[in-house]
Design an enzyme around this catalytic site. Structure first.
Site, mmCIF file in Angstrom:
data_model
loop_
_atom_site.group_PDB
_atom_site.id
_atom_site.type_symbol
_atom_site.label_atom_id
_atom_site.label_comp_id
_atom_site.label_asym_id
_atom_site.label_seq_id
_atom_site.Cartn_x
_atom_site.Cartn_y
_atom_site.Cartn_z
ATOM 1 N N ASN A 12 53.804 0.713 42.588
ATOM 2 C CA ASN A 12 52.608 1.420 42.144
ATOM 3 C C ASN A 12 52.098 0.783 40.835
ATOM 4 O O ASN A 12 52.753 0.868 39.795
ATOM 5 C CB ASN A 12 52.995 2.904 41.942
ATOM 6 C CG ASN A 12 51.844 3.745 41.448
ATOM 7 O OD1 ASN A 12 50.922 3.255 40.809
ATOM 8 N ND2 ASN A 12 51.914 5.034 41.739
ATOM 9 N N HIS A 14 49.575 1.566 38.926
ATOM 10 C CA HIS A 14 49.236 2.537 37.864
ATOM 11 C C HIS A 14 50.485 2.826 37.032
ATOM 12 O O HIS A 14 50.443 2.920 35.820
ATOM 13 C CB HIS A 14 48.797 3.889 38.440
ATOM 14 C CG HIS A 14 47.569 3.844 39.268
ATOM 15 N ND1 HIS A 14 46.309 3.875 38.732
ATOM 16 C CD2 HIS A 14 47.409 3.785 40.609
ATOM 17 C CE1 HIS A 14 45.426 3.843 39.700
ATOM 18 N NE2 HIS A 14 46.062 3.782 40.853
ATOM 19 N N ASP A 71 61.084 8.928 39.620
ATOM 20 C CA ASP A 71 60.500 9.730 40.677
ATOM 21 C C ASP A 71 59.966 11.002 40.041
ATOM 22 O O ASP A 71 60.634 11.617 39.208
ATOM 23 C CB ASP A 71 61.531 10.049 41.758
ATOM 24 C CG ASP A 71 60.851 10.324 43.090
ATOM 25 O OD1 ASP A 71 60.009 9.511 43.499
ATOM 26 O OD2 ASP A 71 61.142 11.364 43.720
ATOM 27 N N TYR A 153 47.512 13.675 40.369
ATOM 28 C CA TYR A 153 46.984 15.018 40.131
ATOM 29 C C TYR A 153 46.386 15.178 38.729
ATOM 30 O O TYR A 153 46.056 16.294 38.317
ATOM 31 C CB TYR A 153 48.109 16.049 40.328
ATOM 32 C CG TYR A 153 48.704 16.055 41.719
ATOM 33 C CD1 TYR A 153 48.183 16.885 42.717
ATOM 34 C CD2 TYR A 153 49.778 15.231 42.060
ATOM 35 C CE1 TYR A 153 48.715 16.897 43.996
ATOM 36 C CE2 TYR A 153 50.324 15.235 43.340
ATOM 37 C CZ TYR A 153 49.789 16.058 44.297
ATOM 38 O OH TYR A 153 50.312 16.067 45.567
ATOM 39 N N LYS A 174 48.156 10.962 26.704
ATOM 40 C CA LYS A 174 48.909 11.401 27.890
ATOM 41 C C LYS A 174 50.359 10.914 27.786
ATOM 42 O O LYS A 174 51.303 11.684 27.959
ATOM 43 C CB LYS A 174 48.272 10.864 29.182
ATOM 44 C CG LYS A 174 49.116 11.208 30.409
ATOM 45 C CD LYS A 174 48.629 10.624 31.722
ATOM 46 C CE LYS A 174 49.687 10.880 32.803
ATOM 47 N NZ LYS A 174 49.429 10.248 34.085
ATOM 48 N N HIS A 179 55.605 13.897 31.219
ATOM 49 C CA HIS A 179 56.922 13.890 31.854
ATOM 50 C C HIS A 179 57.535 12.486 31.820
ATOM 51 O O HIS A 179 58.667 12.289 31.419
ATOM 52 C CB HIS A 179 56.766 14.378 33.293
ATOM 53 C CG HIS A 179 55.600 13.744 34.002
ATOM 54 N ND1 HIS A 179 54.296 13.939 33.608
ATOM 55 C CD2 HIS A 179 55.527 12.864 35.032
ATOM 56 C CE1 HIS A 179 53.476 13.236 34.373
ATOM 57 N NE2 HIS A 179 54.214 12.565 35.247
ATOM 58 N N ARG A 180 56.731 11.475 32.219
ATOM 59 C CA ARG A 180 57.251 10.101 32.278
ATOM 60 C C ARG A 180 57.499 9.578 30.863
ATOM 61 O O ARG A 180 58.514 8.941 30.603
ATOM 62 C CB ARG A 180 56.256 9.202 33.024
ATOM 63 C CG ARG A 180 56.854 7.884 33.470
ATOM 64 C CD ARG A 180 55.937 7.108 34.414
ATOM 65 N NE ARG A 180 55.651 7.848 35.625
ATOM 66 C CZ ARG A 180 54.509 8.493 35.859
ATOM 67 N NH1 ARG A 180 53.518 8.443 35.002
ATOM 68 N NH2 ARG A 180 54.363 9.169 36.979
HETATM 69 P P1 IMP Z 1 56.156 9.028 41.756
HETATM 70 O O1 IMP Z 1 57.449 9.517 42.253
HETATM 71 O O2 IMP Z 1 56.177 8.753 40.290
HETATM 72 O O3 IMP Z 1 55.611 7.905 42.575
HETATM 73 O O4 IMP Z 1 55.127 10.214 41.879
HETATM 74 C C1 IMP Z 1 54.879 10.873 43.107
HETATM 75 C C2 IMP Z 1 53.488 11.438 43.082
HETATM 76 O O5 IMP Z 1 53.395 12.395 42.033
HETATM 77 C C3 IMP Z 1 52.399 10.414 42.810
HETATM 78 O O6 IMP Z 1 51.944 9.816 43.991
HETATM 79 C C4 IMP Z 1 51.319 11.287 42.198
HETATM 80 O O7 IMP Z 1 50.588 11.931 43.190
HETATM 81 C C5 IMP Z 1 52.134 12.308 41.439
HETATM 82 N N1 IMP Z 1 52.297 11.884 40.042
HETATM 83 C C6 IMP Z 1 53.343 11.237 39.479
HETATM 84 N N2 IMP Z 1 53.134 11.017 38.179
HETATM 85 C C7 IMP Z 1 51.922 11.533 37.918
HETATM 86 C C8 IMP Z 1 51.151 11.609 36.723
HETATM 87 O O8 IMP Z 1 51.502 11.138 35.642
HETATM 88 N N3 IMP Z 1 49.965 12.227 36.854
HETATM 89 C C9 IMP Z 1 49.505 12.756 38.015
HETATM 90 N N4 IMP Z 1 50.173 12.689 39.151
HETATM 91 C C10 IMP Z 1 51.381 12.093 39.098
#
Ligand code: IMP
Length: 194
Positions: A12, A14, A71, A153, A174, A179-180
């Site tokens: 990903n 982004h 995740d 989202y 942000k 969270h990240r």
């Molecule tokens: P991932 O496990 O980080 O790939 O996140 C799974 C899904 O959660 C992503 O495809 C987004 O839809 C949502 N998501 C994860 N991080 C974010 C964020 O920082 N902002 C908004 N949506 C997020």
């Protein structure tokens, strides 16, 4: 000073950009494209922890390099924690961010309790050992989209204490509270003290 190099297990773009913004000069984050690894990463767990571990171990087995995976799930109170671990494909396999937002807004239509939280689990494999870090941000789900920054989202997530959704904030704001950002700050602190 030699910068610690870590492979980030994601396809990903982004997220790769956000992680580099978060770590700045403190780590050398290597994307899968940078090492010519063009592969689907399996993600079949039923919890964020399982998925983060699965992705990190997959890349470690392929490369033998220090690496990490994250995740994230959006956990909405009124939906009993959904979409949670299924946040990426909530509206179905191959769906877009837009479809997921539409589904969430529809399910929350007329619902008063709009409390939610993003939870992120990072799995680091460093010198052959595994470590987990967690970050969380509480907030509410708006009734419509605001802003066009970020991803996922972000346009409907209003972090606690903020007047702007994640999609309306500059990236550094942000990342400072997300969270990240929080999970990564814990990981960076761990590596600094290693
Ligand atoms: P991932 O496990 O980080 O790939 O996140 C799974 C899904 O959660 C992503 O495809 C987004 O839809 C949502 N998501 C994860 N991080 C974010 C964020 O920082 N902002 C908004 N949506 C997020």
């Amino acid at each position: 000073m030699i910068m610690t190099e870590l492979v980030f297990a994601t396809n990903n773009s982004h997220k790769l950009r956000e992680i580099r913004e978060i770590t700045g000069d403190s780590l050398n984050i290597v994307g899968l494209g940078d090492i010519g690894l063009n592969t689907e990463i399996p993600e079949t767990g039923t919890t964020l922890e399982e998925n983060a571990r699965q992705k990190a171990h997959f890349i470690y087995e392929k490369t033998g390099r220090n690496c990490f995976a994250d995740d994230t799930g959006l956990e909405i109170d009124a939906l009993e924690g959904r979409p949670g671990v299924y946040s990426a494909r909530y509206a179905g396999e191959g769906c877009q961010f837009e479809d997921n937002i539409r589904k969430v807004l529809k399910e929350l239509s007329g619902v008063e309790n709009r409390k939610a939280a993003f939870r992120c689990v990072v799995c680091l494999i460093y010198e052959g050992k595994e470590y987990l870090f967690e970050g969380r941000i509480h907030g509410t789900i708006m009734t419509e989209k605001h802003g066009d920054g970020g991803f996922g989202y972000d346009p409907v997530f209003l972090p606690e204490g903020s007047r702007q959704t994640f999609a309306e904030m500059p990236a550094h704001l942000k990342n400072g509270i997300s969270h990240r950002g929080r999970a990564m700050t814990k990981m960076m602190k761990f590596l600094r003290n290693f």
